[in-house]
Design a protein around this motif. Sequence first.
Motif, PDB file in Angstrom:
ATOM      1  N   VAL A   1      27.164  39.645  44.732  1.00 23.95           N
ATOM      2  CA  VAL A   1      28.486  40.205  45.004  1.00 23.95           C
ATOM      3  C   VAL A   1      29.350  39.073  45.536  1.00 23.95           C
ATOM      4  N   VAL A   2      30.387  38.726  44.776  1.00 23.92           N
ATOM      5  CA  VAL A   2      31.262  37.616  45.165  1.00 23.92           C
ATOM      6  C   VAL A   2      32.377  38.122  46.077  1.00 23.92           C
ATOM      7  N   GLU A   3      32.920  39.299  45.722  1.00 22.38           N
ATOM      8  CA  GLU A   3      34.080  39.805  46.463  1.00 22.38           C
ATOM      9  C   GLU A   3      34.111  41.325  46.330  1.00 22.38           C
ATOM     10  N   SER A   4      34.554  41.977  47.397  1.00 18.23           N
ATOM     11  CA  SER A   4      34.673  43.436  47.342  1.00 18.23           C
ATOM     12  C   SER A   4      35.840  43.871  48.206  1.00 18.23           C
ATOM     13  N   GLY A   5      36.330  45.077  47.929  1.00 17.32           N
ATOM     14  CA  GLY A   5      37.439  45.594  48.720  1.00 17.32           C
ATOM     15  C   GLY A   5      38.163  46.702  47.980  1.00 17.32           C
ATOM     16  N   HIS A   6      39.393  47.002  48.410  1.00 18.79           N
ATOM     17  CA  HIS A   6      40.190  48.013  47.712  1.00 18.79           C
ATOM     18  C   HIS A   6      40.673  47.409  46.391  1.00 18.79           C
ATOM     19  N   PRO A   7      40.616  48.191  45.300  1.00 20.34           N
ATOM     20  CA  PRO A   7      40.959  47.632  43.980  1.00 20.34           C
ATOM     21  C   PRO A   7      42.308  46.924  43.929  1.00 20.34           C
ATOM     22  N   ARG A   8      43.342  47.518  44.528  1.00 15.73           N
ATOM     23  CA  ARG A   8      44.672  46.885  44.433  1.00 15.73           C
ATOM     24  C   ARG A   8      44.667  45.534  45.126  1.00 15.73           C
ATOM     25  N   GLU A   9      43.959  45.465  46.246  1.00 15.70           N
ATOM     26  CA  GLU A   9      43.891  44.213  47.012  1.00 15.70           C
ATOM     27  C   GLU A   9      43.137  43.137  46.226  1.00 15.70           C
ATOM     28  N   VAL A  10      41.949  43.506  45.717  1.00 21.15           N
ATOM     29  CA  VAL A  10      41.115  42.518  45.006  1.00 21.15           C
ATOM     30  C   VAL A  10      41.780  42.085  43.698  1.00 21.15           C
ATOM     31  N   LEU A  11      42.373  43.035  42.988  1.00 20.83           N
ATOM     32  CA  LEU A  11      42.939  42.703  41.671  1.00 20.83           C
ATOM     33  C   LEU A  11      44.251  41.926  41.782  1.00 20.83           C
ATOM     34  N   THR A  12      45.026  42.183  42.842  1.00 21.94           N
ATOM     35  CA  THR A  12      46.319  41.488  42.927  1.00 21.94           C
ATOM     36  C   THR A  12      46.248  40.256  43.833  1.00 21.94           C
ATOM     37  N   ASN A  13      45.265  40.242  44.736  1.00 24.18           N
ATOM     38  CA  ASN A  13      45.223  39.146  45.699  1.00 24.18           C
ATOM     39  C   ASN A  13      43.784  38.681  45.946  1.00 24.18           C
ATOM     40  N   PRO A  14      43.076  38.263  44.885  1.00 19.98           N
ATOM     41  CA  PRO A  14      41.669  37.872  45.065  1.00 19.98           C
ATOM     42  C   PRO A  14      41.556  36.636  45.962  1.00 19.98           C
ATOM     43  N   ARG A  15      40.486  36.610  46.776  1.00 20.56           N
ATOM     44  CA  ARG A  15      40.315  35.504  47.729  1.00 20.56           C
ATOM     45  C   ARG A  15      39.478  34.364  47.145  1.00 20.56           C
ATOM     46  N   HIS A  16      38.529  34.715  46.268  1.00 17.97           N
ATOM     47  CA  HIS A  16      37.579  33.706  45.791  1.00 17.97           C
ATOM     48  C   HIS A  16      38.014  33.114  44.454  1.00 17.97           C
ATOM     49  N   GLU A  17      37.742  31.830  44.283  1.00 19.78           N
ATOM     50  CA  GLU A  17      38.109  31.149  43.039  1.00 19.78           C
ATOM     51  C   GLU A  17      37.453  31.790  41.821  1.00 19.78           C
ATOM     52  N   ARG A  18      36.187  32.202  41.959  1.00 28.54           N
ATOM     53  CA  ARG A  18      35.475  32.813  40.815  1.00 28.54           C
ATOM     54  C   ARG A  18      36.157  34.110  40.404  1.00 28.54           C
ATOM     55  N   THR A  19      36.597  34.878  41.415  1.00 26.62           N
ATOM     56  CA  THR A  19      37.296  36.139  41.114  1.00 26.62           C
ATOM     57  C   THR A  19      38.618  35.842  40.420  1.00 26.62           C
ATOM     58  N   LYS A  20      39.363  34.859  40.978  1.00 23.18           N
ATOM     59  CA  LYS A  20      40.671  34.497  40.389  1.00 23.18           C
ATOM     60  C   LYS A  20      40.498  34.071  38.937  1.00 23.18           C
ATOM     61  N   SER A  21      39.494  33.245  38.693  1.00 22.74           N
ATOM     62  CA  SER A  21      39.243  32.721  37.346  1.00 22.74           C
ATOM     63  C   SER A  21      38.921  33.864  36.372  1.00 22.74           C
ATOM     64  N   PHE A  22      38.072  34.796  36.801  1.00 24.35           N
ATOM     65  CA  PHE A  22      37.699  35.933  35.947  1.00 24.35           C
ATOM     66  C   PHE A  22      38.924  36.800  35.659  1.00 24.35           C
ATOM     67  N   LEU A  23      39.670  37.139  36.710  1.00 26.00           N
ATOM     68  CA  LEU A  23      40.817  38.044  36.536  1.00 26.00           C
ATOM     69  C   LEU A  23      41.914  37.415  35.691  1.00 26.00           C
ATOM     70  N   SER A  24      42.049  36.086  35.767  1.00 31.58           N
ATOM     71  CA  SER A  24      43.085  35.416  34.962  1.00 31.58           C
ATOM     72  C   SER A  24      42.805  35.601  33.469  1.00 31.58           C
ATOM     73  N   LYS A  25      41.535  35.830  33.118  1.00 30.72           N
ATOM     74  CA  LYS A  25      41.175  36.001  31.697  1.00 30.72           C
ATOM     75  C   LYS A  25      41.284  37.451  31.234  1.00 30.72           C
ATOM     76  N   VAL A  26      41.177  38.412  32.179  1.00 32.38           N
ATOM     77  CA  VAL A  26      41.115  39.826  31.754  1.00 32.38           C
ATOM     78  C   VAL A  26      42.381  40.618  32.084  1.00 32.38           C
ATOM     79  N   LEU A  27      43.197  40.109  32.981  1.00 36.57           N
ATOM     80  CA  LEU A  27      44.404  40.892  33.352  1.00 36.57           C
ATOM     81  C   LEU A  27      45.606  40.440  32.519  1.00 36.57           C
TER      82      LEU A  27
END
Length: 253
Positions: A227-253
Amino acid sequence: MTAMVKAEGVHKSFGAVQVLKGIDLEVAPREVFCLIGPSGSGKSTFLRCINHLEKINSGRLYVDGELVGYRQKGDRLYELRDREVAEKRRDIGMVFQRFNLFPHMTAVENVIEAPVQVKGEAKAVARERALKLLDRVGLSDKAGSYPSQLSGGQQQRVAIARALAMEPKLMLFDEPTSALDPELVGDVLDVMRGLAEDGMTMIVVTHEMGFAREVGDSIVFMDDGVVVESGHPREVLTNPRHERTKSFLSKVL
């Protein structure tokens, strides 16, 4: 309040390949819990461990306060017999990517099969509830249709009705829309939205970020078995803290 699902240090390997590397998480009753991450990150394997379709190598998994697949005596764990595992599995509905409907049975026959065969329910009682469930997923007019006569989205909605027929306390969805044509995805997500509104506890492995943002109560981003990151969906999807999360979301959002 007892967590509906609790994972403590869950590890799972296939041979030399470590797929889950110490998963810790909790899902509250009535919560919609979304799991996101790249393919091969361990999401589906974790889902399958929850109903003991896969056995974990170490750690503890609880559903509604009870150990999954084992009984504890003192410090020792004893594996449950297949029959006992099957008994517990009744309380957990699972919907797969592929619909896995029985091709030789109509929609209503698919839905009544488990309650009649597993629970020993009277056919008339099971049928009455099956028809209500098919109505609930928007398919009351398809009760007599065979899977080959249904679209992928309709088959997936029958699969959801079939899982609900066992009156589970927990529903697991393993990328339920990933095998569907884009225009059929909405109907399946609408059914899942309705379940969430009714208070069903749901764990959803999904690539549908809009659904996760709107309907999810919590979201977990998994990568490489952790588990890299967890939290409320709006928070994680709009303001991810971890680079791995940011990198993944940049490809799918």
